[in-house]
Design a protein around this motif. Structure first.
Motif: not given
Ligand SMILES: [Zn+2]
Length: 464
Positions: A140-146
């Motif tokens: 999981n390398l998602l941006a904070p909003a995602d």
């Protein structure tokens, strides 16, 4: 179908007459509730809002932008005359970790008095459902909003899992069980041998398990209340243009097809031991729907033929074993890996270094939960955690054929792939490189297979 229900009702009426029960039929039904096995079913819609990031493929770079079909969280509770219960839960998702499941399981235990191990979760392992919190974190390398959307969906899903069990508990009624088996041919071994390595592909000569076990659960009036079915195949049909579509893959289409033919009944899929098996062909929504039709056709074929009665109450045994891992790498090696250009190799090394820096021990073993849910010699669910390769399914069928073993993978906790001794010798993704995504250094040691078979033997003995 109507004819069959009628025949069944006649035979039950004759049986009651033979037993001299007709005159006290009121007493009989009161008694039946105490004396017979009960079953209850729950279903919750867990289709996510869009856009949402999906789990399963490291190659996805953006969130899903469309939905095809409903995702479900489902539960079936079996309750013995003495009150002992077990619940099987299936979620349309790739997987949720032990940490993610801890809160809903605690809640289920608290609300309904289950004991540890009596709550068996499985995931259909569709690779086209949302990422879940605390799960496959290396991936999981998602941006904070995602990530926030993933957290919100995760909390929603945890509530729905509990709600599905609440529904099933409220639905407990005397149940009549029948078991049968069909086949479906779209599961294909995916390990191909190219020169000195094992690669992904379609191996026409590789082992597969095409069995389609089916459990039909009726009420005492003969009505079909639920249809459980299984198959040993990864939920990885979707790709190509459908790579960003939310879908339950073939198992959800099969479920919907079966339910459309048996209105009012709940169909529920239990995943097999199938981590080295892919659907063939694969890449499109059309393929997934066609596999769903094939699987549903097999299930309905079984239901239309004579099935074996599953009588009496169940015995249940659960425990965990530890599969030893190879010695962890040195700090020097970890520091080197922490500089890797591969995000996943880097993150795995960082997690290990973090443990060393906090003076925590490095993982030396994988915890593997295992369970046996046995209905006399008529039907036996053999369930294990992780992503077991198909060798386990084939071997368990051969070893324990006389108790009609229904093989389930992805149960309780999916710590990593569970390779067989053969696959550990051959190498490849299922033996070693898949551990990168699960955040472990390995491989698992070769004696794992013998440990697993031995432990199933022990659990089966406990359920005699
Ligand atoms: Zn998998």
């Amino acid at each position: 179908m109507k004819t069959r229900v009628k025949q069944w009702m006649i035979s039950r009426a004759s049986l009651l007459a033979l037993l001299g029960v007709t005159a006290i039929s009121g007493d009989y039904s009161a008694n039946a509730a105490d004396q017979s096995l009960q079953a209850g079913f729950g279903f919750r819609d867990i289709t996510p809002p869009l856009p949402i990031h999906l789990a399963g493929y490291a190659a996805r770079k953006k969130p899903a932008d469309r939905v095809d079909g409903t995702l479900a969280a489902q539960a079936v509770v079996f309750c013995n005359p003495g009150g002992e219960k077990v619940v099987l839960i299936t979620v349309d998702n790739c997987e949720g970790s032990r940490a993610f499941l801890a809160a809903p399981i605690d809640e289920i235990v608290k609300r309904h008095g289950f004991q540890a191990g009596q709550v068996m979760t499985t995931f259909t392992h569709t690779h086209s459902a949302p990422l879940l919190p605390q799960t496959l974190e290396t991936m999981n390398l998602l941006a904070p909003a995602d990530n926030l959307r993933i957290q919100e969906y995760g909390s929603f899903l945890q509530k729905q899992i509990v709600a599905a069990v609440d529904m099933a508990m409220a639905d407990l009624q005397p149940a009549i069980l029948e078991h049968g088996q069909g086949t479906a041919g779209f599961a294909m071994n995916r390990r191909v041998f190219r020169e000195d390595r094992v690669d992904f592909g379609e191996n026409l000569d590789g082992p597969v398990d095409h069995d389609v076990p089916v459990l039909c659960i009726r009420g005492t009036n003969g009505t079909v209340r639920a249809i459980l079915f299984g198959y040993a195949c990864h939920g990885t049909t979707l790709g190509g243009d459908d790579f960003y579509t939310v879908s339950g893959d073939f198992s959800a289409y099969a479920r919907q097809n079966v339910e459309s033919l048996y209105p009012g009944a709940m169909a529920m899929y239990l995943p097999g031991m199938s981590s080295d098996i892919n659907p063939s062909p694969r890449s499109s929504l059309l393929d997934a729907k066609r596999h769903g039709l094939e699987l549903a056709g097999s299930v309905v074929g079984v239901l239309k033929r004579p099935m074996r009665s599953v009588t009496g109450h169940f015995h249940y045994a659960f425990s965990e074993i530890e599969l030893p891992l190879a010695t962890p790498p040195s700090r020097e090696q970890l520091l080197k890996d922490a500089q890797s250009k591969d995000d996943y190799i880097r993150r795995r090394a960082e997690q290990y270094l973090d443990r060393l820096n906090r003076e925590q021990p490095l993982p030396k073993a994988i915890k593997l939960p295992m369970a046996v849910l046995r209905f006399g010699s008529d039907l036996t669910f053999l369930a294990m955690g992780g992503e077991p390769v198909v060798d386990y399914s084939i071997q368990l069928r051969r070893l324990f054929g006389e108790i009609h073993p229904w093989r389930i993978g992805y149960a309780f906790d999916i710590a990593c792939y569970i390779p067989s001794a053969r696959i550990l010798k051959e190498g490849g993704y299922e033996a070693d490189s898949s551990l990168i995504y699960y955040g472990y250094y390995g491989p698992i040691k070769g004696l794992a297979e013998a440990m697993i078979i031995q432990h199933f033997t022990k659990l089966i003995q406990q359920t005699r």
